[in-house]
Structures are given as C-alpha cells and as structure tokens.
Design a protein around this motif. Sequence first.
Motif, PDB file in Angstrom:
ATOM      1  N   GLU A 154       6.267  -1.063  -8.447  1.00  0.00           N
ATOM      2  CA  GLU A 154       5.220  -1.612  -7.570  1.00  0.00           C
ATOM      3  C   GLU A 154       3.996  -2.071  -8.349  1.00  0.00           C
ATOM      4  O   GLU A 154       3.393  -3.100  -8.022  1.00  0.00           O
ATOM      5  CB  GLU A 154       4.846  -0.608  -6.464  1.00  0.00           C
ATOM      6  CG  GLU A 154       4.223   0.699  -6.908  1.00  0.00           C
ATOM      7  CD  GLU A 154       5.248   1.750  -7.311  1.00  0.00           C
ATOM      8  OE1 GLU A 154       6.436   1.419  -7.447  1.00  0.00           O
ATOM      9  OE2 GLU A 154       4.841   2.916  -7.523  1.00  0.00           O
ATOM     10  N   HIS A 193       8.628  -5.272   0.836  1.00  0.00           N
ATOM     11  CA  HIS A 193       8.913  -3.933   1.369  1.00  0.00           C
ATOM     12  C   HIS A 193      10.371  -3.554   1.097  1.00  0.00           C
ATOM     13  O   HIS A 193      10.670  -2.453   0.644  1.00  0.00           O
ATOM     14  CB  HIS A 193       8.652  -3.875   2.877  1.00  0.00           C
ATOM     15  CG  HIS A 193       7.204  -3.964   3.226  1.00  0.00           C
ATOM     16  ND1 HIS A 193       6.499  -5.146   3.174  1.00  0.00           N
ATOM     17  CD2 HIS A 193       6.316  -3.023   3.609  1.00  0.00           C
ATOM     18  CE1 HIS A 193       5.246  -4.916   3.521  1.00  0.00           C
ATOM     19  NE2 HIS A 193       5.104  -3.640   3.788  1.00  0.00           N
ATOM     20  N   GLU A 194      11.254  -4.501   1.381  1.00  0.00           N
ATOM     21  CA  GLU A 194      12.691  -4.295   1.184  1.00  0.00           C
ATOM     22  C   GLU A 194      12.970  -4.022  -0.302  1.00  0.00           C
ATOM     23  O   GLU A 194      13.720  -3.121  -0.667  1.00  0.00           O
ATOM     24  CB  GLU A 194      13.417  -5.570   1.630  1.00  0.00           C
ATOM     25  CG  GLU A 194      14.900  -5.426   1.862  1.00  0.00           C
ATOM     26  CD  GLU A 194      15.219  -4.364   2.920  1.00  0.00           C
ATOM     27  OE1 GLU A 194      16.189  -3.636   2.694  1.00  0.00           O
ATOM     28  OE2 GLU A 194      14.473  -4.253   3.935  1.00  0.00           O
ATOM     29  N   LYS A 197      12.124  -0.605  -1.459  1.00  0.00           N
ATOM     30  CA  LYS A 197      12.847   0.531  -0.861  1.00  0.00           C
ATOM     31  C   LYS A 197      13.746   1.221  -1.867  1.00  0.00           C
ATOM     32  O   LYS A 197      14.006   2.414  -1.771  1.00  0.00           O
ATOM     33  CB  LYS A 197      13.688   0.038   0.329  1.00  0.00           C
ATOM     34  CG  LYS A 197      12.910   0.165   1.615  1.00  0.00           C
ATOM     35  CD  LYS A 197      13.771   0.037   2.833  1.00  0.00           C
ATOM     36  CE  LYS A 197      12.879  -0.034   4.062  1.00  0.00           C
ATOM     37  NZ  LYS A 197      13.393  -0.918   5.081  1.00  0.00           N
ATOM     38  N   GLN A 211       5.525   6.429   4.570  1.00  0.00           N
ATOM     39  CA  GLN A 211       5.889   5.023   4.766  1.00  0.00           C
ATOM     40  C   GLN A 211       4.693   4.211   5.263  1.00  0.00           C
ATOM     41  O   GLN A 211       4.495   3.054   4.858  1.00  0.00           O
ATOM     42  CB  GLN A 211       7.063   4.903   5.750  1.00  0.00           C
ATOM     43  CG  GLN A 211       7.667   3.506   5.797  1.00  0.00           C
ATOM     44  CD  GLN A 211       8.094   2.990   4.413  1.00  0.00           C
ATOM     45  OE1 GLN A 211       8.768   3.701   3.666  1.00  0.00           O
ATOM     46  NE2 GLN A 211       7.693   1.780   4.046  1.00  0.00           N
ATOM     47  N   ASP A 215       3.311   0.832   3.462  1.00  0.00           N
ATOM     48  CA  ASP A 215       3.111  -0.431   4.183  1.00  0.00           C
ATOM     49  C   ASP A 215       1.677  -0.922   4.023  1.00  0.00           C
ATOM     50  O   ASP A 215       1.438  -2.097   3.774  1.00  0.00           O
ATOM     51  CB  ASP A 215       3.426  -0.251   5.678  1.00  0.00           C
ATOM     52  CG  ASP A 215       4.921  -0.044   5.897  1.00  0.00           C
ATOM     53  OD1 ASP A 215       5.709  -0.354   4.991  1.00  0.00           O
ATOM     54  OD2 ASP A 215       5.291   0.447   6.984  1.00  0.00           O
ATOM     55  N   LEU A 218       0.660  -2.409   0.502  1.00  0.00           N
ATOM     56  CA  LEU A 218       1.226  -3.712   0.153  1.00  0.00           C
ATOM     57  C   LEU A 218       0.527  -4.866   0.878  1.00  0.00           C
ATOM     58  O   LEU A 218       0.877  -6.027   0.687  1.00  0.00           O
ATOM     59  CB  LEU A 218       2.733  -3.729   0.440  1.00  0.00           C
ATOM     60  CG  LEU A 218       3.533  -2.688  -0.352  1.00  0.00           C
ATOM     61  CD1 LEU A 218       5.006  -2.730   0.048  1.00  0.00           C
ATOM     62  CD2 LEU A 218       3.398  -2.900  -1.858  1.00  0.00           C
TER      63      LEU A 218
END
Lengths: 252, 252
Positions: A154, A193-194, A197, A211, A215, A218
């Motif tokens: 990230e 996001h995907e 994961k 979570q 969210d 990002l």
Amino acid sequence: MNVEVCFTPHQLSLYPVQNSIVVVIDILRATSSICVGFAYGVDKIYPVESIEECVNLIQKHGFIGAAERNGEKLPGFVLGNSPFDYMNPALSGKTIALTTTNGTHAIYTAKKEKAKKIVIGAFTNQQSLLEWLLAQSEDVLLLCAGWKDKFNLEDTLFAGSMICLLKQHGYYSESDTAYASELLYVQAKDHIHEFLKNSSHAKRLAHLDIQRDIDFCLQSNLASVVPVFEQDYLYNADTPQPICNSLKMYAQ
Amino acid sequence: MNVEVCFTPHQLSLYPVQNSIVVVIDILRATSSICVGFAYGVDKIYPVESIEECVNLIQKHGFIGAAERNGEKLPGFVLGNSPFDYMNPALSGKTIALTTTNGTHAIYTAKKEKAKKIVIGAFTNQQSLLEWLLAQSEDVLLLCAGWKDKFNLEDTLFAGSMICLLKQHGYYSESDTAYASELLYVQAKDHIHEFLKNSSHAKRLAHLDIQRDIDFCLQSNLASVVPVFEQDYLYNADTPQPICNSLKMYAQ
C-alpha cells in the motif's frame, strides 16, 4: 528535479537523503491518521519511537497519548492508529505524543539520516502535499514505512501515484523502485481496494476488523494539510482550512 | 511449502534464510552466464567477492579467471560477465574463478546468513531449477541480487515468474514482495523486452552495447543445469545433458 522511492527505512542509508525532501508514507495507518488529526486542528504531534518516550511526554507535558503496536491500540492510551480516533473536534489546539509500529520509526530514520526536510504523505492529503512539494522545488525521496523494515504494497502504491503526479510536473526518475511503484500503481488504480485485499497488511489486520479504516485511508484529499517535521515534532505547514464536508461525513 | 522473495542481499537478514533453499538471481548477467558455463560442461565455478581473491585462485590453482565490475569485463581476465563468453567448448571440464558486481555478493550474503542450500536461478535454467526445487520439497527464498544492494526490475520479474510456477505446484506465499513480484511479472510477461527498456539496468548498460546479452538472458530454458553452491564452489547438480540446439545456435 529528481524523484526517488525507498521501499523501507532499512534501506534509507543507500539513498540521497541529505539532498532531498523525504516524504514519509505509512498509508495503513499512521500517516493517514496524522493528516486527519491536523485537519481537525491538532497543534503539534510528537512522533516517538518507543512507548516509554510516549509515556514520558504525556507525564511531563500533559500531551494526549497515541500508541499502536502490531495494528492494535495499546491499553491506557487515549488514541490508537485509526483515523477515526482523530476525527474529534476536542483535539483542536492540542498536542499529541504518538508511537506506532512503522510510521514513527520511518520518521526517525529519516531524521537520523539527516533528511533535508521531512513531510508526511498519504492519500488523505495528496493534493496539498503535491502543491507544497512543487513550491519547494527540491529533489523528492518517497520513503515507504513498510512493515517492520520490509516492503509493503500500500505504501508503494501511494509512492507510485506520487511518481505519476510529479512526472506531470517535470520531475524525472531513473530508478527501478520508482519505475516498479509506478507500474504497480497504474495496474492497481482503478480497483485499488480489490488489489490490496491480497496484500500482507490486509491479511495481517483482518482479525482486527479495520476494513472501515482501510477504506478510509485509500480516499484521496480529505485533509488539506501538510504535516512537516521540525526538530522533534510535526506541525501543519499549510494554511489552516475548515474541515471539508467529505471528512466530516466520516465522523458521523 | 512457502515461497518468499527478498529484493536485495541488503535485506536478507530479515528473512528466514536458515530454513530455506535460497535461489540467487542475477539475470543481467551473472546467474544467466553461470548457467551457460555449466551447459558447456564447466566443472566448477568458485564465486568470490573481491578481485584479489579471484586473482589468488587463478595463481594458486590455474583456474580460468572471470571478472566484471559495473557491467564491464576487467582487463587481464579471460572471461567477463557476458553469457557469450561462456559459449565455448574449451571450457568443458574446467574450473572458473568468478567475481561480479552483484551476483557473487548475493551468493556470499546467502552463505553468511547460513542458507540451508544455495542454488543459481535464471530464465536460462528455469525449468531445470523448478524441477529440482520441487524434488527438494523445502521452503524457497528467491534472492534478487539487485544492483549494489538496491532493488532491480529484471531480477524481480524472474522471481515473479518463479512464484507463478511454484504456486501451480502447491507453494503458497503471504508476503507483499512475492505478491508485487507476481503482479509485475504478469503485467510484463508478454512484452518483457519492452518492459525492461525503461529499467535502470538497461539504461546503465546501454553504453556498453550489450543488447544482445539482454535478449539472450531473457530466453527461457536454454541450459538444463542446476548450479548448486557447496562449501566454496558451484557445481551442476543436474544430470549432464548435451548442449541444446537453441543454445548452440547462439554461439555461432
């Protein structure tokens, strides 16, 4: 001007730190949360490496304590590492003493390596950061905090997004860390996001039910702040702005 | 079994070296060339870190000398770092003393960190390496030699290709280095030459006119060899095979 990426504090001594503005990046969650704190009017944040130093500052100066290790808020501290902890108007004008697993370590590594300047970067303050960097007109070194001195995805994606933006403003880069960061960001940007994961951090923090934090972290440009590190503390080098409505909505 | 990626020898101490087979990867060009040497029947290769050690081995034992620094073959040595130097039937049965900028350093870092086993990996010997790794049935740590202790792209792409193959055989990985390597490889695999044109190594070596070397080093499975490091030297742990026709064609 040159822009460069260092994947972890562990490798920082290999990079041209002293000639660069070092942007410290810890998307999940330290630098995202620091930006939220300043958006809510925090006066100063003292990042410290150890829990002991954090407790000392609280006891000596009455600072508000914030402490996280391995993703969890430590007992006895007012704040942890979640951006939602910092969405509190009562923090306005206050000073915080903060210690986290990776983010504060990265700030101190940049200090030890004698960075020309140190600034905090996250998706939350990306546009303000970009404008401030362009105004400084200096070489930029994007320092990913990583996870315990290792690479993480990230922070690298955010570095890649900064490379894309800075290149649009005439910056250049010749290193493979910058090139790989950019390639990964371009691949990820439409479904970030995907993409995350499967990252180690998302898996590591899954049991902590954060979570909502991920969210939030990002989202771009919720905080018009530029947290700059000076001597021992961070302050907002940007003109103070009212809390933006999109950020206010999260606090509800 | 687990497969993990370490982006540079500089970070190796952070990884579970002692429980893993370490695959040393230096695509441009040390490990690609080592594989070619063994395909041409070289008996042993002594990788050494310094030019002095290399000269000592040549003088003491009459080994063939191979030395490269910053992409260039050093004067006075028979061989450099180009795979084409090793396409020579006269090398059959011979022993080589080899020192290179990154590849030999990576081998010695793996030795110092007490790797369970050390093996050489490159696109040139990928299938043989894969089969050997599957037969060992141990955790695998893919060690990218990088460039002077920093990340590089071509070694990471090879690591990504190995992750894809090992996953097809039941290996798993949870780290972001492995995930990023795989993402970059999947993005690059259909146009890997184009992809690497913007890499730092390609730019760094451009003045040396080694495009032919780069093209060769990105070819898969030209050498059915498994160079394993034992004590101080590399030997081919695979059953000796005749030189394959595709490799012979390059030598002409």
